[in-house]
Structures are given as structure tokens and as C-alpha cells.
Enzyme design. Structure first.
Site, PDB file in Angstrom:
ATOM      1  N   ASP A   1      11.959   2.235  -9.012  1.00 31.32           N
ATOM      2  CA  ASP A   1      11.571   0.835  -8.827  1.00 31.32           C
ATOM      3  C   ASP A   1      10.101   0.694  -8.443  1.00 31.32           C
ATOM      4  O   ASP A   1       9.419  -0.229  -8.897  1.00 31.32           O
ATOM      5  CB  ASP A   1      12.429   0.181  -7.741  1.00 31.32           C
ATOM      6  CG  ASP A   1      13.723  -0.390  -8.296  1.00 31.32           C
ATOM      7  OD1 ASP A   1      13.972  -0.241  -9.505  1.00 31.32           O
ATOM      8  OD2 ASP A   1      14.492  -0.970  -7.498  1.00 31.32           O
TER       9      ASP A   1
ATOM     10  N   HIS B   1      10.490  -8.490  -1.449  1.00 32.33           N
ATOM     11  CA  HIS B   1      11.439  -7.432  -1.078  1.00 32.33           C
ATOM     12  C   HIS B   1      10.847  -6.384  -0.127  1.00 32.33           C
ATOM     13  O   HIS B   1      11.608  -5.644   0.514  1.00 32.33           O
ATOM     14  CB  HIS B   1      11.953  -6.704  -2.326  1.00 32.33           C
ATOM     15  CG  HIS B   1      12.800  -7.543  -3.212  1.00 32.33           C
ATOM     16  ND1 HIS B   1      13.901  -8.237  -2.770  1.00 32.33           N
ATOM     17  CD2 HIS B   1      12.708  -7.808  -4.552  1.00 32.33           C
ATOM     18  CE1 HIS B   1      14.452  -8.888  -3.782  1.00 32.33           C
ATOM     19  NE2 HIS B   1      13.746  -8.643  -4.871  1.00 32.33           N
TER      20      HIS B   1
ATOM     21  N   GLY C   1      12.165  -2.914  -4.510  1.00 29.55           N
ATOM     22  CA  GLY C   1      12.268  -3.919  -5.561  1.00 29.55           C
ATOM     23  C   GLY C   1      10.955  -4.352  -6.171  1.00 29.55           C
ATOM     24  O   GLY C   1      10.716  -5.552  -6.334  1.00 29.55           O
TER      25      GLY C   1
ATOM     26  N   HIS D   1      16.687 -13.032  -7.127  1.00 28.04           N
ATOM     27  CA  HIS D   1      17.048 -12.011  -6.145  1.00 28.04           C
ATOM     28  C   HIS D   1      16.859 -12.549  -4.732  1.00 28.04           C
ATOM     29  O   HIS D   1      15.939 -13.328  -4.470  1.00 28.04           O
ATOM     30  CB  HIS D   1      16.185 -10.757  -6.328  1.00 28.04           C
ATOM     31  CG  HIS D   1      16.285 -10.141  -7.689  1.00 28.04           C
ATOM     32  ND1 HIS D   1      15.431 -10.483  -8.718  1.00 28.04           N
ATOM     33  CD2 HIS D   1      17.142  -9.218  -8.195  1.00 28.04           C
ATOM     34  CE1 HIS D   1      15.756  -9.790  -9.801  1.00 28.04           C
ATOM     35  NE2 HIS D   1      16.783  -9.022  -9.514  1.00 28.04           N
TER      36      HIS D   1
ATOM     37  N   ASP E   1      13.812 -17.383  -6.297  1.00 28.11           N
ATOM     38  CA  ASP E   1      13.911 -16.194  -7.148  1.00 28.11           C
ATOM     39  C   ASP E   1      15.384 -15.855  -7.358  1.00 28.11           C
ATOM     40  O   ASP E   1      16.226 -16.157  -6.514  1.00 28.11           O
ATOM     41  CB  ASP E   1      13.202 -15.040  -6.432  1.00 28.11           C
ATOM     42  CG  ASP E   1      12.945 -13.826  -7.297  1.00 28.11           C
ATOM     43  OD1 ASP E   1      13.912 -13.114  -7.618  1.00 28.11           O
ATOM     44  OD2 ASP E   1      11.775 -13.571  -7.623  1.00 28.11           O
TER      45      ASP E   1
ATOM     46  N   TYR F   1      10.637 -11.394 -15.693  1.00 30.91           N
ATOM     47  CA  TYR F   1      10.423 -10.243 -16.552  1.00 30.91           C
ATOM     48  C   TYR F   1      10.517 -10.586 -18.035  1.00 30.91           C
ATOM     49  O   TYR F   1      10.417  -9.690 -18.861  1.00 30.91           O
ATOM     50  CB  TYR F   1      11.386  -9.124 -16.126  1.00 30.91           C
ATOM     51  CG  TYR F   1      11.271  -8.931 -14.631  1.00 30.91           C
ATOM     52  CD1 TYR F   1      10.131  -8.339 -14.080  1.00 30.91           C
ATOM     53  CD2 TYR F   1      12.222  -9.462 -13.763  1.00 30.91           C
ATOM     54  CE1 TYR F   1       9.963  -8.236 -12.716  1.00 30.91           C
ATOM     55  CE2 TYR F   1      12.058  -9.364 -12.386  1.00 30.91           C
ATOM     56  CZ  TYR F   1      10.930  -8.752 -11.870  1.00 30.91           C
ATOM     57  OH  TYR F   1      10.752  -8.676 -10.511  1.00 30.91           O
TER      58      TYR F   1
ATOM     59  N   ASP G   1      12.740 -15.389 -12.668  1.00 31.24           N
ATOM     60  CA  ASP G   1      13.797 -14.554 -13.215  1.00 31.24           C
ATOM     61  C   ASP G   1      15.188 -15.184 -13.153  1.00 31.24           C
ATOM     62  O   ASP G   1      16.182 -14.542 -13.483  1.00 31.24           O
ATOM     63  CB  ASP G   1      13.807 -13.174 -12.551  1.00 31.24           C
ATOM     64  CG  ASP G   1      13.614 -13.226 -11.051  1.00 31.24           C
ATOM     65  OD1 ASP G   1      13.657 -14.330 -10.472  1.00 31.24           O
ATOM     66  OD2 ASP G   1      13.414 -12.154 -10.443  1.00 31.24           O
TER      67      ASP G   1
END
Length: 390
Positions: A90, A132, A140, A170, A168, A301, A257
Site C-alpha cells: 500500500d 489514513h 492506506g 473509506h 471518502d 482512483y 472514490d
């Protein structure tokens, strides 16, 4: 206060580059900046660049030993210490990693300072939002947590209440962790459910500790949630909490994302719904924080079709010149896309779903609906702790 929006940009942020094949492709930053220029939005903002965050600033959130580990990996990537999350799949180590990461952090800290000091009403750093990173570890795709550093700097400057809203896909785990026991910071994260997505945190029962119980808010959305559900969840939780908390500054993270084209997650949100939430964050900053708004980027992404358009909308909204969804994208930018990526860029600033319809939470609750169950779980976990009705 000038009232003019400030856009943080330094071309060197594109040196935050984990290498070929990594999802965090810095071309997404370069293409966003080019699209902002192609639409003339850079004439509507004050463009500014800041120095990299220094040691004392980084230590507002990060441990000294971790910063030294980042510096060592930056100088010699082959010797990266994986116990700090460096040199992993990552977060591969790369030469100049410390400098690029500190530069991104410096832009977010400077954005926060500009808003706090009244030099700008709104400030945007779309290269930021690296939410993150933990005090002692990379995680991350994030090395230094610029969002947490910006908030910590606001507290250092005297802010007594800062709200952070993270949309986000995440969970904003690193920012939550940084202020887990600090009642001066309200963190709200809307994200895909931890059962189905990294970092497997962000359950509604995570609400903070000590004097800060009720200061961490998590809305765990079922995989497959689309525009109407995403907007329903946002409006069922965020406005009421911000109105109660009355932040002096609103910091928001706008990872792109959540989009249905994103390859790393499982929500089904359109660009048009992302724009709707950006507009809502702008309005909430004015309603609850005297307009003081620091807006950051984050994940994302689908680096050609989604990220540049989403963050260009964000800059337009902050600048007071929202880009109309039906706007045709200049051919010059599409040529830039092809030259850099050999891909064909999108034609318009919309996915064709504007205006986005959604049902207000006050209109009723469906106990059989998984989305409504997720919303109610969050409200029941947090709202009573803050003296609000669930």
C-alpha cells in the site's frame, strides 16, 4: 476577512508518487489542476503555495520516531522499516517521500491558517485529505495525515471547536484516532461498511472516549449505496450535528472514490451526487461556522473520468462560481488527457444525473431498508450522547 477563496497548489505535490501501477497515480492531481485552469477557475481564486510542514508541525500529530523512519526511507527506500507501515504494498517507499508528504501537509496547514486568520473564507487543497496515516504509521496510501495536522494547527491557534466531515468511501480512521479523546473536535465519516472495505473500522459504535464520547460519528453504508441513499444518509446525520456543535471552522474531506467507476470500492455514487454534497458542505460552513471552510481531496482512483471533474467542482463551489453540470469540457483539456494517459477524457462536467433526488430522513424510516438501518444505528449511537433525539 477577504472573502476570496484560496487554492493551494505547488506542482511538486505530484512527486508524491508510489510508482508505476500504484492506484494513487499523481496524474489525477495534474489533470485536476489543468481542468481548473481550462475552465478559468484559477482566475476566481487566490493561488498560493506553502512550504513543507516542518518537524514541530508534523509532531502535532505524528511521533518523532515515525517521522525519522519516514526520513530514513525517503533517503534509502530499500531500507524502509515495515513496522512503521513503510515499504509495504500500500505504501511503498520512494526517494523524496518525506519531502513530498510534508509538502502536501504544509498546503493543508497553510489552508487552515489562512481561514483562521481571515485571509480567506474558504481554502482548498485537493492534493490533501490523506486521512489514513496514523501517529506512528503509514497506512492506506497515506504517509502524513494532513487533515489531522490542519485540525491540530487550528487548535494550536486557539480554535475551541473544529468539525471534520469525511465523505471518502473509506473510513477516516487516522483523523478519528488523532482526536479520539478530544471533545474540541467532532469527526463525522460516511463510508462503505467496514465488513466490505478497508480499513475495517468506522462502526457506528465507535463514538470517542473519555470527555469526547459522542465526538466521533460513523455512518457505515451498505455496499451498492447509490446517489439517493448517500444523500439521504448525509442529510440525516451531518446538518443536525453541525448545528448542535457550532464549529468555528469546518474541515471537509472529499475523496472521489465513492463513484460507481472507482476500481477500489463498492458504492454507486455519481459525480452529480458528489457535487451535491460539496454544495451542502459549503452551505453548512456558512450556516454553522461563519463560512470558515477548509476543503481537502482524498481518495479517488478513476484518475481521468472522475477525480479531476469532482475536485474541479469543489474548487468552483469554494470560489463562488459553481460549474454547471452540463458544462462542456474544453477540448484543450481532453487533449492534455490523451497526451498524458492515451485515454479519452469525458465530454461534460456531469454523469447526467443532475439534479439528484433523495428522500429526507424526516419523511419516514423504513425498518426493512439496510440504508435506513445504517442511519438509525448511527443516530442511536451518537445523538443521545449529544443531547439530541435519535
Amino acid at each position: 476577512m477577504s472573502g476570496r477563496a484560496q487554492l493551494m497548489w505547488d506542482e511538486a505535490v505530484t512527486e508524491y508518487d508510489f510508482g508505476p501501477g500504484h492506484p494513487m497515480d499523481p496524474v489525477r492531481l495534474a489533470l485536476t489542476r489543468k481542468l481548473i485552469g481550462a475552465l478559468g477557475l484559477d482566475r476566481e481564486v487566490h493561488l498560493a503555495a506553502a512550504r513543507p510542514a516542518g518537524e514541530s508541525t508534523l509532531q502535532l500529530v505524528h511521533r518523532a520516531d515515525y517521522i525519522e523512519a519516514v526520513k530514513a526511507a525517503s533517503a534509502d527506500p530499500g531500507a524502509a522499516d515495515t513496522s512503521y507501515g513503510l515499504g509495504t504494498l500500500d505504501d511503498p517507499a520512494f526517494r523524496g517521500m518525506h519531502e513530498a508528504s510534508a509538502l502536501i501537509a504544509g498546503q493543508s496547514v497553510a489552508a487552515a491558517e489562512a481561514v483562521w486568520h481571515g485571509e480567506a473564507l474558504h481554502a482548498v487543497n485537493f492534493a490533501g485529505g490523506l486521512h489514513h496515516a496514523m501517529p506512528g504509521a503509514a497506512s492506506g496510501f497515506c504517509v502524513y495525515n494532513d487533515a489531522a495536522l490542519a485540525i491540530a494547527r487550528l487548535l494550536e491557534l486557539g480554535a475551541e471547536r473544529v468539525a471534520y466531515v469525511d465523505v471518502d468511501v473509506h473510513h477516516g480512521d487516522g483523523v478519528q484516532a488523532a482526536f479520539w479523546e478530544d471533545p474540541r473536535v467532532l469527526t463525522i465519516s460516511l463510508h462503505e461498511h467496514p465488513r466490505t472495505l478497508f480499513p475495517q473500522t468506522g462502526w457506528p459504535q465507535e463514538t470517542g472516549a473519555g470527555d469526547a464520547e459522542g465526538s466521533a460519528v460513523n455512518v457505515a453504508l451498505p455496499a451498492g449505496t447509490g446517489d439517493a441513499g448517500w444523500l439521504r444518509a448525509f442529510h440525516a446525520v451531518v446538518p443536525e450535528l453541525l448545528a448542535d456543535f457550532r464549529p468555528q471552522v469546518l474541515v471537509t474531506q472529499h475523496g472521489a472514490d465513492t463513484h460507481f467507476e472507482d476500481p477500489l470500492a463498492h458504492l454507486a455514487v455519481s459525480l452529480d451526487a458528489q457535487r451535491a454534497v460539496q454544495l451542502a458542505c459549503h452551505d453548512l460552513a456558512h450556516a454553522c461556522a461563519d463560512g470558515r471552510w477548509v476543503a481537502l481531496g482524498g481518495g479517488g482512483y478513476a484518475v481521468v473520468d472522475v477525480v479531476p471533474r469532482s475536485w474541479t467542482h469543489l474548487v468552483g463551489i469554494a470560489a463562488g462560481r459553481p460549474v454547471e453540470p452540463e458544462t462542456v469540457i474544453p477540448e484543450s483539456w481532453r487533449q492534455e488527457v490523451y497526451a498524458r494517459t492515451r485515454r479519452v477524457g469525458p465530454l461534460r462536467m456531469t454523469d447526467g444525473r443532475w439534479p439528484v433526488a433523495w428522500a429526507d430522513w424526516e419523511a419516514g424510516y423504513d425498518p426493512a431498508d439496510r440504508l435506513d438501518q445504517a442511519i438509525l444505528a448511527t443516530r442511536r449511537a451518537v445523538f443521545p450522547q449529544r443531547g439530541l433525539l435519535a
